[in-house]
Structures are given as C-alpha cells and as structure tokens.
Design a protein around this motif. Structure first.
Motif, PDB file in Angstrom:
ATOM      1  N   PHE A   1      -4.497   3.520  -0.641  1.00 35.09           N
ATOM      2  CA  PHE A   1      -5.233   2.549  -1.454  1.00 35.09           C
ATOM      3  C   PHE A   1      -5.503   3.101  -2.854  1.00 35.09           C
TER       4      PHE A   1
ATOM      5  N   MET B   1      -1.903  -2.038   4.634  1.00 35.32           N
ATOM      6  CA  MET B   1      -2.736  -0.832   4.733  1.00 35.32           C
ATOM      7  C   MET B   1      -2.547  -0.088   6.053  1.00 35.32           C
TER       8      MET B   1
ATOM      9  N   ALA C   1       0.817  -1.215   0.000  1.00 34.76           N
ATOM     10  CA  ALA C   1       0.000   0.000   0.000  1.00 34.76           C
ATOM     11  C   ALA C   1       0.849   1.262   0.000  1.00 34.76           C
TER      12      ALA C   1
ATOM     13  N   SER D   1      -4.189  -6.084   5.802  1.00 31.53           N
ATOM     14  CA  SER D   1      -2.853  -6.125   6.397  1.00 31.53           C
ATOM     15  C   SER D   1      -2.616  -7.556   6.844  1.00 31.53           C
TER      16      SER D   1
ATOM     17  N   VAL E   1      -4.167  -5.276  -1.894  1.00 35.00           N
ATOM     18  CA  VAL E   1      -3.312  -4.163  -1.444  1.00 35.00           C
ATOM     19  C   VAL E   1      -2.993  -4.400   0.024  1.00 35.00           C
TER      20      VAL E   1
ATOM     21  N   HIS F   1      -7.110   4.355   7.628  1.00 32.31           N
ATOM     22  CA  HIS F   1      -5.883   4.182   6.881  1.00 32.31           C
ATOM     23  C   HIS F   1      -4.705   4.376   7.815  1.00 32.31           C
TER      24      HIS F   1
ATOM     25  N   VAL G   1      -2.534   3.251  -5.277  1.00 26.83           N
ATOM     26  CA  VAL G   1      -2.215   1.951  -5.875  1.00 26.83           C
ATOM     27  C   VAL G   1      -3.131   1.682  -7.066  1.00 26.83           C
TER      28      VAL G   1
ATOM     29  N   CYS H   1      -8.188  -5.233  -0.048  1.00 31.05           N
ATOM     30  CA  CYS H   1      -7.136  -4.632   0.773  1.00 31.05           C
ATOM     31  C   CYS H   1      -7.102  -5.249   2.157  1.00 31.05           C
TER      32      CYS H   1
ATOM     33  N   ALA I   1       0.466   4.567   3.642  1.00 29.20           N
ATOM     34  CA  ALA I   1      -0.404   3.676   2.865  1.00 29.20           C
ATOM     35  C   ALA I   1      -1.457   4.495   2.123  1.00 29.20           C
TER      36      ALA I   1
END
Length: 710
Positions: free
Chosen positions: A146, A139, A110, A272, A136, A170, A149, A270, A144
């Motif tokens: 989104f 995050m 990200a 993590s 993605v 975010h 990207v 998206c 980061a």
C-alpha cells in the motif's frame, strides 16, 4: 423538477489494463442491487464487458455506462457509472468519457502500483480537471504494498495522496481496513457458508503487540489527513493545533470533500474487489467526496456568434437546454447516441438545435443504459447521461441546445491515427458492404479512419495501434459476415518543411475563349509551435488581389497540403503569409487563384527543405532485473532512445522513445526476450524527422508503388 442534483454522481472507473477496473465496477453493480450475480472479466461474464471481443479477450474495449442507486448516510444517490478501457489503443474511449464525467475512481494494483497506462489516463483526467479518489486494489496479492503505491503516486503523478484508510493485514492476511476519518475498523467475513459473498462488519481497531505497526500507521495517517485539510478552515486549524483529539468525523468530511474537489489532495482507499473487500466503503466515498453536477455552479461555453466570447450557463434543470454528444455506438438496437445533459431537461420527441450543422433535430426515444441493455425513459435531466435512438446526422462532439439560447460546448480532442494497413474483401460484390461497415466504425470511433488510396486503389484503414485495428475489423467481420484480408501494418508518415522561403507563382492558361490568370507573392514557413493545419495570414494591401479571391488562395494551399512534395503524405501544419500579387480583370477568377496556390505549394516546398516525419512512440517497459540489459540492447537496435531507467522493488521500469516503424510485433518479441515476464505499454508521443537515408528508402518505395499503378 423534483430531483436533487446534489445526489447525482457522474463517475468513471479508470486504470492501467488488468488493475481491476471492471471487477470494481461489477462489485458496485452487485452491491447496489443492480445485478444479482457478480460477473468476471476473465471468464467473459462481466456485465460491463458485453462485446464479443471483450468477452474473448477479457479486456475492456468500449466504455460501458450504467445507472444505479446507492444509499449513504440516510440519503439515496444516483450513480451514472462508466467503466473505461485500460489498453492504450482505446485511449480515445477514456478521453471522451472524462470529458463528460464529474469525478473518477482511479484503480491501482497494489503489486504493480502506478503503471504506465495509469499515468496516461491520469494525465487525460487532469486535462479536464476531474477530481479523483484512488483505490488500491488487489491488497490480498503476494507482493502487495500500500505504501509503495502512495510513494509512486507522489513521484509519478505529482499529486498529494492522502490515505483515508489503512489496511489491516497485507497479502494473504489482508482482511479489512481502518477508517482514518471515523477511527472505526471494518472486516469482511463470510457469515453464511452457503453464500459466496462476505459481509462487512464493524470491529474494534486491532491492538496489542502484534498490531504495533498498525497502531503507528493509524496515528501517522490520521495526523497526515488532518494536516492536509487544516489550512482550509480557520476554526478547524485552531482546533487541530490545540486539541486534535476533539475533532469529529462530521468536521472532517466537508473539508476532505473541499480538498478533493479542488484537487489539492487525492483520497486513497484500499481493498480487494475480487474478494469483495472495501468496495462498499469506496462507494460511500464517491458520494461523500466526489462532485455532483451542480458543484461547479455553471458551465463555460463559447458564444454561438463569437467564439472569442465566453458564455456562462447555470447548471440547473430550469436553465435552457444544453448537452454534448460524446459517443455514437452501433448496437443490436441500431445506432445509439450517448449524450450528457449540462442544463435543462431533454424529453422524448423534443426538438433541439445542433450547433455544428445549424439545424433542428427531433429526438427519438430516450434510454438509460445498463451496459449492453437499455431501459426507456421519458426525460433526461440536468447532470444525467442517456442515449438517443432514431436520430441521424449527429457526430461525436456535437452540441445540442435550445435554438433560442444557443451556445457551443468545448469539443473533445481526438488523437490522429499513427498506424494504417490495407483492407480488402474476397468478393468484389462485398466492397459496398465493406465501405458501409467502415463508415459506421468511423462514426462510432473518431480515432479510426479509412480512405481509398488514389495511387493503388486500395482501401486503407488507420488507427491507434495493431490491436485497435484488429478489434474494430473483428467487430465488422462478426456483424457483416465478410471475408476480410488485412495487409501488413504501415506507418502514417507526415511531411513538413524546415526553412522559410519567399516565392512568387504566376498561373496562366489561355484557351480559345476566356483564359485563366492568377499571380501571388507569399512567404512559406513552418507553422508556429502548437498550430495544426494551415496558418494563413493575409497581408495584401491596396486591392492588388481582390478580397473575394483570397479565400480561394487559402483553399488551394489547404488542398495541396494533403499531398506532400516528397512522397504524397499529408503535411499537417504550414504557415503561409500572402504578401502581394496581381490579377487580370477578365481572366482572373476564384478557380484561377485556387489552382495558382496549388502550383505555388509544389514550387515553394522544393526550396523549403522538405522532410519526412515519422511517428515516435513513448514506450514504457516493466521487466525483471535479469533482462534489463537485453531489453535495452533490443531498444537500441530499434533506433530507440532511453529516457529513464529506474529500479524498483518488484521490477525495473524503462521509459524510452522509439520509431513506430520498428515496433510492429514488439509485444511478441519482448515476451520471447524475457520468457514472458515483461510487458510494455506504447502510445504516440510526437513526430520527428526521419533520417535522410531511411527517408530516401520510404520515398523510393512510395514512388515505385505509383509507377506500378501507372
């Protein structure tokens, strides 16, 4: 056969180095129940990074395969998952895995976005028409973004990214996602203080002034999603134009799947992976949107007797057996042969046919792999990936099939090595063991080569980069316990001609008995664009050269090409049009014409303006803005040519083409130049004529080595 192939997913995880591929794979294994602890790349505990070199370096070097089950929407799916390397030196691993996979998860950082190696693996997957989902990752990291990207995917990859999720929060505040298909929100919460792993909870979509931006993103994202798939169905289109609020998730799912399989869109999610956010939803998306082995319905292959004809075979366990060997690996259990079954069923102890060697092969034991571990199975079904043990004389790219129903599956393309170095052992008695080990590496890794230099008697190894050779030789030292010394890296030059010439060569040799005679007239020129090797055309009329001698002429030129006229480097492409000649009814034979062609090659090349060709590398550099001038100045000193220089939010991207000869040790030099804040990715791009003054130096050096040897 009792198995529903629609519930099988052959999927790979691919990305730029350090984007989090292995971490995503490890979370998948844990969530599926395949493992009971999440491994980490950085501390050497990752299940999928099981080699010693992978544990030490914290990177993926070899592709690891594993199989597990995952339940979604009341159905249980079988995942055959492959975690691929991100480092460009091991791109061959990505290449062969993409050849046998049906779909892929492309992981993007990200913060870093679409990085150089992301583009490389994406291009590789496009060559094989592999549908993809984008994830993605990271995050929760500072910086980061989104939406950045998504923009980079459009610009750099030339695709239509279609978010099916919107992040909630975010950077440090990232905590969940909103699903644009179901319009439901999910949050990951650590419910049990004793547990390290959070639970996924469905929550109301956040509203209010604080989440005004989120509400806008959801509206716009939903609109973009519906618009992207509306063209695929008339009824849906009508509903979308009249009252989109009545559209249900059940109506959206099949159309998103259809658009993904046709590669019209790339669904984007998206999360993590390190914080266990979003991976469950990603696994659901793999089952819902990526293809099963039977989605294509059939495979197209070459006819066993006529390569021009296309053979169509149904993808079904009831069809005749066919499979492709895509990897050979030396493991603690001995040699393992990895293959993908495209049709039929392979059983333990079955006899199959190898199309390359035109011979029967009796299979030994069959295994389902879990990275470095294996589980014995009795049968491998259509669509499955398995490993064979106890089978010799198979090579990467071999087609195995039913002897009564032969066909030839398309091969895997492997790049030519661009770097080489000498290798020697401390003790003379270890040479045989060294060569045995190098042969095993070459069988396992088609981008690795070795040979003995006839002029220096040195053993030379060749590969895709310094790290590639370093890792492979490190593995050899670990297994064989050899004391190995490596020479300085060398460039793999090529030779080529630049003009066309017509030439006549007569080979005569008279001894006490029968003599030798051959006479050929031919045109020599650079090969047509895209043609590798010898492009040989026979235009001899009237039997001036008997037909049985023509193959010997071709063979003579092919052998001669391995020793170019300037410095003895390979000439990798050449066109010869054999126009005429003559023969002697007594003194001419096949050997005479082969020797004549070798002599003719040397004579004609001198007149065809031969040049040395050097490998040019595509170099992608990501650097902070402060160092752009220094980095570009350094590239200019290395004879580099800047292709593009783009300023982005977090860094500056520089794309250039540079000669490999000036790039040894560049990673260290770049770190010094930028105080460790820049990084680069380098891959082979093309061969280019070496400037005359530099070519003269290379030729003199090579000729000096020859004279020293003599």
């Amino acid at each position: 056969m009792g198995r529903d192939l629609a519930l099988t997913r052959n999927v790979g995880v691919m990305a730029h180095i350090d984007a989090g591929k292995t971490t995503v794979s490890e979370r998948m294994l844990f969530l599926s129940g395949k493992t009971h602890k999440i491994g980490e790349s950085h501390d050497g505990t990752a299940t999928m990074d099981y080699l010693t070199a992978e544990k030490e370096r914290g990177i993926t070097i070899t592709s690891a395969a594993t199989t597990f089950a995952w339940a979604c929407q009341s159905k249980t799916y079988q995942f055959n998952l492959i975690d691929t390397p991100g480092h460009v030196d091991f791109a061959v691993e990505v290449e062969r895995c993409l050849r046998v996979l049906d779909g892929a998860v492309a992981v993007f950082c990200a913060v870093g976005g679409v990085q150089p190696q992301s583009e490389s693996v994406w291009r590789q997957s496009e060559r094989y028409g592999v549908p993809k989902i984008a994830f993605v990752n990271k995050m929760d990291r500072d910086g980061a973004n989104f939406h950045s990207v998504l923009e980079q995917m459009k610009k750099r990859l030339g695709v239509t990214p279609c978010p099916i999720q919107i992040p909630i929060g975010h950077e440090a505040s990232f905590r969940g996602v909103v699903d644009l298909i179901t319009l439901k929100a999910y949050e990951w919460v650590l419910k049990d203080p004793k547990s390290k792993y959070p639970d996924m909870l469905e929550i109301p979509i956040p509203t209010g002034e604080e989440y005004a931006d989120l509400e806008k993103e959801i509206r716009e994202g939903r609109e973009q999603l519906l618009e992207a798939i509306a063209d695929l169905d008339e009824t849906f289109m009508e509903k979308y134009l009249t009252d989109p609020s009545t559209i249900t998730a059940d109506e959206i799912y099949p159309l998103v799947r259809k658009a993904t399989l046709s590669r019209a869109i790339v669904p984007v999610m998206c999360g993590s992976a390190k914080r266990d956010i979003g991976v469950e939803r990603l696994m659901d998306a793999v089952t819902l949107f990526l293809p099963s082995p039977i989605d294509k319905g059939h495979i197209e292959a070459m006819n066993a007797d006529d390569a021009e004809k296309v053979e169509i075979r149904e993808i079904s366990p009831d069809a005749p057996f066919s499979a492709l060997v895509f990897k050979i690996m030396q493991s603690d259990f001995g040699q393992l042969i990895f293959l993908r079954v495209y049709s039929g069923v392979l059983s333990t102890g079955a006899t199959v046919y190898n199309m390359r060697s035109k011979s029967k092969v009796r299979t030994g034991r069959l295994y389902q792999m879990n990275a470095g571990k294996k589980e014995e199975i009795q049968e491998c079904y259509t669509g499955d990936i398995c490993a064979l043990q106890g089978v010799k004389e198979l090579k990467t790219g071999d087609t195995l099939c039913d002897e009564k129903h032969p066909l030839l599956l398309s091969a895997i393309n492997f790049p030519e090595p661009v770097i080489k170095m000498s290798i020697e052992v401390q003790r003379q008695s270890d040479i045989a063991e060294l060569e045995k080990g190098l042969l095993a590496i070459m069988e396992e890794d088609p981008s690795f080569r070795f040979y003995t230099d006839q002029e220096t008697d040195q053993i030379i190894i060749a590969g895709m980069g310094e790290l590639h050779l370093e890792v492979r030789i490190g593995e050899l030292q670990e297994k064989k316990k050899l004391e190995i010394k490596l020479g300085e890296p060398q460039v793999s030059y090529r030779e080529a001609i630049t003009t066309s010439v017509e030439h006549r060569s007569v080979y005569k040799k008279q001894t006490g008995g029968r003599g030798k005679f051959a006479d050929i007239i031919f045109e020599m020129s650079p090969a047509d664009v895209g043609v590798e090797g010898l492009q040989f055309e026979d235009e001899v009329k009237g039997g001036n050269i008997p037909k049985e001698f023509i193959p010997s002429v071709q063979k003579g030129f092919e052998i001669a090409m391995k020793n170019g006229p300037l410095a003895g480097y390979d000439m990798t492409s050449l066109k010869i049009v054999l126009k005429d000649g003559s023969y002697h009814p007594v003194d001419s034979d096949q050997m005479s014409f082969e020797l004549c062609a070798k002599q003719a090659f040397r004579e004609a090349c001198v007149k065809a303006n031969p040049v040395l060709m050097e490998p040019m590398m595509l170099l992608n550099i990501t650097t902070p803005e402060d160092y752009v001038g220094d980095v570009i100045g350094d590239i200019n000193k290395r004879r580099g040519l800047i292709r593009d220089s783009v300023e982005e939010a977090s860094a500056h991207q520089i794309v250039c083409v540079v000669p490999l000869a000036n790039m040894f040790g560049y990673v260290t030099a770049l770190r010094t130049l930028t105080q460790g804040r820049a990084y680069s990715v380098m891959e082979f791009d093309h061969f280019e004529a070496l400037p005359e003054n530099l070519a003269k130096e290379v030729i003199e050096k090579k000729n000096l080595a020859k004279s020293v040897k003599k």
